[in-house]
Design an enzyme around this catalytic site. Sequence first.
Site, mmCIF file in Angstrom:
data_model
loop_
_atom_site.group_PDB
_atom_site.id
_atom_site.type_symbol
_atom_site.label_atom_id
_atom_site.label_comp_id
_atom_site.label_asym_id
_atom_site.label_seq_id
_atom_site.Cartn_x
_atom_site.Cartn_y
_atom_site.Cartn_z
ATOM 1 N N GLU A 152 0.672 0.170 -27.682
ATOM 2 C CA GLU A 152 -0.403 -0.670 -26.766
ATOM 3 C C GLU A 152 -1.482 -0.253 -27.692
ATOM 4 O OE1 GLU A 152 -0.237 1.269 -23.106
ATOM 5 O OE2 GLU A 152 1.992 0.392 -22.915
ATOM 6 N N ASN A 193 4.692 -0.904 -30.502
ATOM 7 C CA ASN A 193 5.095 -1.321 -29.241
ATOM 8 C C ASN A 193 4.042 -1.675 -28.254
ATOM 9 O OD1 ASN A 193 7.545 -1.428 -27.185
ATOM 10 N ND2 ASN A 193 6.520 0.203 -26.270
ATOM 11 N N HIS A 229 7.588 -5.785 -19.325
ATOM 12 C CA HIS A 229 7.032 -5.522 -17.837
ATOM 13 C C HIS A 229 7.004 -7.012 -17.319
ATOM 14 C CE1 HIS A 229 7.487 -1.255 -18.081
ATOM 15 N NE2 HIS A 229 6.618 -1.483 -19.234
ATOM 16 N N GLU A 257 10.989 -2.076 -22.591
ATOM 17 C CA GLU A 257 10.660 -1.755 -21.214
ATOM 18 C C GLU A 257 10.823 -2.467 -20.214
ATOM 19 O OE1 GLU A 257 6.957 0.413 -21.232
ATOM 20 O OE2 GLU A 257 7.045 1.218 -23.175
ATOM 21 N N ASP A 259 11.475 -4.583 -16.849
ATOM 22 C CA ASP A 259 11.691 -4.493 -15.555
ATOM 23 C C ASP A 259 11.136 -5.929 -15.175
ATOM 24 O OD1 ASP A 259 8.945 -3.697 -15.888
ATOM 25 O OD2 ASP A 259 9.454 -1.697 -15.049
HETATM 26 O O1 9MR Z 1 7.123 5.264 -16.573
HETATM 27 C C1 9MR Z 1 5.982 5.768 -17.286
HETATM 28 C C2 9MR Z 1 5.325 6.740 -15.751
HETATM 29 O O2 9MR Z 1 6.470 7.562 -15.250
HETATM 30 C C3 9MR Z 1 4.136 7.183 -16.201
HETATM 31 O O3 9MR Z 1 3.505 7.724 -15.044
HETATM 32 C C4 9MR Z 1 3.325 6.181 -16.855
HETATM 33 C C5 9MR Z 1 2.010 7.013 -17.325
HETATM 34 O O4 9MR Z 1 1.244 5.963 -17.891
HETATM 35 O O5 9MR Z 1 4.074 5.710 -18.135
HETATM 36 C C6 9MR Z 1 5.133 5.122 -17.572
HETATM 37 O O6 9MR Z 1 5.716 4.545 -18.770
HETATM 38 C C7 9MR Z 1 4.664 3.618 -19.473
HETATM 39 C C8 9MR Z 1 4.970 3.500 -20.952
HETATM 40 O O7 9MR Z 1 5.024 4.820 -21.577
HETATM 41 C C9 9MR Z 1 4.340 2.795 -21.815
HETATM 42 N N1 9MR Z 1 4.410 1.293 -21.342
HETATM 43 C C10 9MR Z 1 4.155 1.007 -19.961
HETATM 44 C C11 9MR Z 1 5.025 2.019 -19.051
HETATM 45 C C12 9MR Z 1 4.633 1.921 -17.471
HETATM 46 O O8 9MR Z 1 3.282 2.237 -17.200
#
Ligand code: 9MR
Length: 458
Positions: A152, A193, A229, A257, A259
């Site tokens: 990011e 990513n 996402h 990722e 969803d």
């Molecule tokens: O799925 C992850 C969640 O359990 C955490 O609380 C969160 C914290 O920022 O991160 C989520 O995963 C993220 C991923 O690492 C990067 N892209 C966005 C995802 C969803 O927030």
Amino acid sequence: MAAVSALTAATVALVGLAAPAHAADPVLRDLAAAKGIYYGTAVTSSKLSGTYGAVTGAQFDSITPANEMKWGTVEPNRGSFNWAGADRVVDFAEANGQQVRGHTLVWHSQMPNWLANGSFSNTELRTIMTDHVTTEVTRYKGRIDHWDVVNEPLNEDGTMRGSKFYNQLGESYIADAFRAARAADPAAKLYINDYNTDGTGPKSNGMYSLVQRLKAQGVPIDGVGFQGHLILGQVPATLQANLQRFADLGVEVAITELDIRMTLPATDAKLAQQKTEFKAVTNACLAVARCAGVTVWGFTDSDSWIPDVFPGEGAATPYDAGFQPKPAYYGIAEALGWTGDGGGGDPTPTTGCAVTYAVQSQWNTGFTANVTVRNTGSSPVNGWTLRWTWPSGQSVTQAWNATVTQSGAQATAVNAAHNAAIVPGGSATFGFNGAWSGGNTAPGAFTLNGAACAVALS
Ligand code: 9MR
């Protein structure tokens, strides 16, 4: 050592001798492999047992720790490391023949406090960052297929995000992170990513330019991850074209990722649309030769970040909270070539089974074998009887995790209380000692509750 070589020599490999008697539910990892991609899921390490573990192992051939490899988790205090969750994920993957996507090394979020709130000179910060990359990549050297090296890095308008690393080090932090990762594990594919880069637009254009700059500088970048996402009804029409233009830069691409969230409650109509959209995203990857695979960000609605972050939204994954496949799951399977429902929509519940039979050790009159029976149907199995016929006069003398009786050449195994239920995609394993003389040929056919099972490679 004698026991080990006996095991190797006596392990019996049987390939697809019989098709399931009923239309079986698809296995995403097998379908994906046949298409030359992987199908993965993010996982929560503490849940990797029971039904959650069984579905993860059965359905996916790549897993990504959702949080366990992030800097804040692995180094909560400077110089003190916690690898427990990350180790658990990598060990699980190896036990289940899965790849691992390492996620993630350098990210503006989920940093440990000592790092986020500490003040360091630029030189010190650069060294802290490259040391971190080196330490983590080295720890898992040879065991991680893809690393999300930088996560990011962009703003929504495609400019560089003002993170701690960017603010102090400038864009060169990215090149340094990739170089450190490459040096630590030359075999791992190194990815950048981001989210909201799935379709063409300013942010995606920003990523495109960034990758061009990195390539021009000779930075060892192998791939670009598109998080995916997505929101129901808003899957970008340009997804495939966007993936393709990045692939044309000479990098791999992957959906990392995926969803697709909706406003709750989920209705049949929304779930049907979600099916179409999971299918479309999977198809977009399949249509791009350099697309390595797709990862869903949690395979079950009970393990999704969406409801916590977007109140009133959810149902974003392919399985419901009770581990039942949703239409989205069948959409993925259809994109991967599955036609088990005859093309007529979601199938009525099916039954099916696959058996793995393996002789663990064998001596002059006896042997020990393990049998794993997997539910390849879409209906749960609640209580089971597995039968087979011995081809060369063997008999069962003692069993564990099932009650095994024998009548003539026919053996009958009935579940133990603890493994009576086998969810779709799940499995039960039992073992036994047997007696043999003359020959110890493996059984060629098994039935589960009266229906024939496929016999799989052991
Ligand atoms: O799925 C992850 C969640 O359990 C955490 O609380 C969160 C914290 O920022 O991160 C989520 O995963 C993220 C991923 O690492 C990067 N892209 C966005 C995802 C969803 O927030």
